[in-house]
Design a protein around this motif. Structure first.
Motif, short mmCIF file in Angstrom:
data_model
loop_
_atom_site.label_atom_id
_atom_site.label_comp_id
_atom_site.label_asym_id
_atom_site.label_seq_id
_atom_site.Cartn_x
_atom_site.Cartn_y
_atom_site.Cartn_z
N ASP A 193 55.82 58.34 70.79
CA ASP A 193 57.02 57.53 70.57
C ASP A 193 58.17 58.10 71.39
O ASP A 193 58.18 59.30 71.71
N THR A 239 58.46 52.93 69.23
CA THR A 239 57.24 53.51 68.66
C THR A 239 56.02 53.05 69.45
O THR A 239 56.01 51.98 70.07
N ALA A 240 54.99 53.88 69.42
CA ALA A 240 53.76 53.55 70.13
C ALA A 240 52.82 52.70 69.28
O ALA A 240 52.14 51.81 69.80
N ASN A 241 52.81 52.96 67.97
CA ASN A 241 51.86 52.27 67.10
C ASN A 241 52.50 51.73 65.83
O ASN A 241 51.86 51.66 64.78
N GLY A 242 53.77 51.38 65.90
CA GLY A 242 54.43 50.75 64.76
C GLY A 242 55.16 51.69 63.83
O GLY A 242 55.96 51.25 63.01
N SER A 243 54.88 52.99 63.91
CA SER A 243 55.60 53.97 63.09
C SER A 243 55.77 55.24 63.91
O SER A 243 55.09 55.45 64.90
N THR A 263 55.11 58.73 64.86
CA THR A 263 54.07 59.71 64.63
C THR A 263 54.14 60.90 65.58
O THR A 263 53.92 62.03 65.19
N ASP A 312 62.46 49.25 68.91
CA ASP A 312 61.86 48.85 67.65
C ASP A 312 62.79 49.13 66.48
O ASP A 312 62.69 48.50 65.42
N GLY A 354 50.12 57.39 73.04
CA GLY A 354 50.38 57.47 71.61
C GLY A 354 51.65 58.19 71.23
O GLY A 354 51.85 58.55 70.06
N ARG A 382 53.85 55.62 75.61
CA ARG A 382 53.20 54.74 74.64
C ARG A 382 51.69 54.69 74.85
O ARG A 382 50.91 54.65 73.90
#
Length: 205
Positions: free
Chosen positions: A63, A20-24, A26, A6, A61, A58
């Motif tokens: 990364d 990343t797991a959710n776009g950012s 964390t 990503d 949750g 992922r």
């Protein structure tokens, strides 16, 4: 085909691939590869068909930051690169979750030195778990430097993964938990399913 990251980070003497797991970023897990293993090869091993550590992380949750090291590096130089990756992950991370930092082979030794060095300098590495998979045995001069830094990071929980018959210069007493197994075959996943499942169970909540 290697899974595309990503994001990529250009660090001192190395490149990191960020998934990343959710776009950012964390809940980062930083995995430092053995000397000379490029990020693309690390990514292929992390997303291997027989066991995908990347997919499992992922799904929970987490990364994944894969850091490739040069094949002509040193413990101290590579340790500085790992510190660079840890500092960047902590700066870009959103949320309060602690980092997980570790590696395999020379990467495990570099991560061990990096975190121990940050603690020695009283720098906050925000790491909750440190893991060493078949960590390289330090050279004599490196052993003296590690000793000066306190041998190992003391703040995070220390997880040791070591294949049967492999000498990593560590003992069960130095780590909070140790798992020993057959390991993955050459060209296989970065961690075997046995190791990966065990690591996942012990990641920071």
């Amino acid at each position: 085909m290697t899974t595309a990251p990503d994001e990529t980070w250009t660090l001192r003497h190395a490149t990191a691939w960020v998934f990343t797991a959710n776009g950012s970023l964390t809940r980062p897990v930083i995995l430092v590869g053995d000397a000379g293993v490029e990020p693309a090869a690390l990514a292929a091993a992390a997303d291997h068909g027989s066991y995908s550590l990347l997919s499992e992380l992922r799904a929970r949750g987490h990364d994944l930051v894969l850091l490739g090291l040069p094949d002509d590096g040193s413990m101290t130089g590579d340790g500085g690169t790992v510190q660079n990756a840890v500092t960047r992950a902590a700066a870009e991370q959103s949320g309060p979750h602690p980092l997980t930092v570790g590696g395999t082979g020379q990467g495990a030794l570099a991560a061990r030195y990096a975190l121990a060095g940050m603690e020695y300098q009283r720098l906050d590495h925000r790491t909750g778990v440190f893991f060493s998979h078949n960590g390289a045995v330090p050279e004599l001069e490196d052993e003296a430097e590690l000793s000066r830094m306190g041998e190992r990071p003391r703040i995070p929980r220390f997880l040791r993964l070591v294949d049967e018959g492999v000498t990593d210069g560590l003992t069960e007493e130095i780590a909070e938990d140790t798992v020993t197994g057959a390991g993955a075959a050459s060209g296989g996943p970065v961690l075997s399913e046995e190791y990966g499942s065990w690591l996942l169970k012990n990641l920071p909540r």
